[in-house]
Design a protein around this motif. Sequence first.
Motif, PDB file in Angstrom:
ATOM      1  N   LYS A   1       0.662  -0.995   0.011  1.00 53.81           N
ATOM      2  CA  LYS A   1       0.434   0.143   0.174  1.00 53.81           C
ATOM      3  C   LYS A   1       1.173   1.065   0.005  1.00 53.81           C
ATOM      4  O   LYS A   1       1.843   1.456   0.618  1.00 53.81           O
ATOM      5  CB  LYS A   1      -1.190   0.355   1.173  1.00 53.81           C
ATOM      6  CG  LYS A   1      -2.082   1.413   0.961  1.00 53.81           C
ATOM      7  CD  LYS A   1      -3.005   0.959   2.672  1.00 53.81           C
ATOM      8  CE  LYS A   1      -3.958   1.766   2.507  1.00 53.81           C
ATOM      9  NZ  LYS A   1      -4.923   1.724   3.173  1.00 53.81           N
ATOM     10  N   TYR A   2       0.594   2.451  -0.728  1.00 55.87           N
ATOM     11  CA  TYR A   2       1.420   3.872  -1.159  1.00 55.87           C
ATOM     12  C   TYR A   2       0.302   4.760  -0.801  1.00 55.87           C
ATOM     13  O   TYR A   2      -0.634   4.793  -0.684  1.00 55.87           O
ATOM     14  CB  TYR A   2       1.664   3.289  -2.090  1.00 55.87           C
ATOM     15  CG  TYR A   2       2.888   3.137  -2.403  1.00 55.87           C
ATOM     16  CD1 TYR A   2       4.659   3.383  -1.996  1.00 55.87           C
ATOM     17  CD2 TYR A   2       3.239   1.379  -2.924  1.00 55.87           C
ATOM     18  CE1 TYR A   2       5.354   2.165  -2.399  1.00 55.87           C
ATOM     19  CE2 TYR A   2       3.998   0.745  -3.740  1.00 55.87           C
ATOM     20  CZ  TYR A   2       5.110   1.176  -2.845  1.00 55.87           C
ATOM     21  OH  TYR A   2       6.145   0.119  -3.365  1.00 55.87           O
ATOM     22  N   VAL A   3       1.029   6.240  -0.324  1.00 51.95           N
ATOM     23  CA  VAL A   3       0.019   7.156  -0.250  1.00 51.95           C
ATOM     24  C   VAL A   3       1.631   8.189  -1.246  1.00 51.95           C
ATOM     25  O   VAL A   3       1.910   8.280  -0.544  1.00 51.95           O
ATOM     26  CB  VAL A   3       0.328   7.548   0.989  1.00 51.95           C
ATOM     27  CG1 VAL A   3      -0.603   8.850   0.634  1.00 51.95           C
ATOM     28  CG2 VAL A   3      -0.394   6.352   1.484  1.00 51.95           C
TER      29      VAL A   3
ATOM     30  N   LYS B   1      -4.318   6.995  -1.890  1.00 52.77           N
ATOM     31  CA  LYS B   1      -4.044   5.630  -1.669  1.00 52.77           C
ATOM     32  C   LYS B   1      -4.429   4.701  -2.587  1.00 52.77           C
ATOM     33  O   LYS B   1      -5.329   5.091  -3.600  1.00 52.77           O
ATOM     34  CB  LYS B   1      -4.981   5.891  -0.359  1.00 52.77           C
ATOM     35  CG  LYS B   1      -4.788   6.573   0.613  1.00 52.77           C
ATOM     36  CD  LYS B   1      -4.996   6.905   1.747  1.00 52.77           C
ATOM     37  CE  LYS B   1      -5.067   7.067   2.849  1.00 52.77           C
ATOM     38  NZ  LYS B   1      -5.577   7.598   4.143  1.00 52.77           N
TER      39      LYS B   1
END
Length: 84
Positions: A8-10, A17
Motif C-alpha cells: 500500500k502506498y500514499v 492512496k
Amino acid sequence: MARDLGTKYVCFKCGTKFYDLKKPVPTCPKCGSDQRDAPAAKPAQTARQARAAAKEAEEAAETPATEEAEEADEKEEAEEADDE
C-alpha cells in the motif's frame, strides 16, 4: 477471503492512496509519479532532542552578550586608566 494486492502506498505528490498490485514499478494511478523517487522522510525530533536544541540555542544567545559586556567594561576601565 483476503486478496493480496501488494504494497500500500500514499503518493508523495498528490496524496492518493493505492496498492502497487505487485508491479515492479510502483506508479501512482492518478498522477503517474514513480514512488521510488519520493524524498526521504526526515526522522521526527524527540522531546529530549528538542529540549537539548532549545538549551543550546539559549546558551548561544547568552554567550555573545556576556562577552560583549565584558569587552565594554574592559574598554571603559582602559579609558579611565588613560585619563588618570
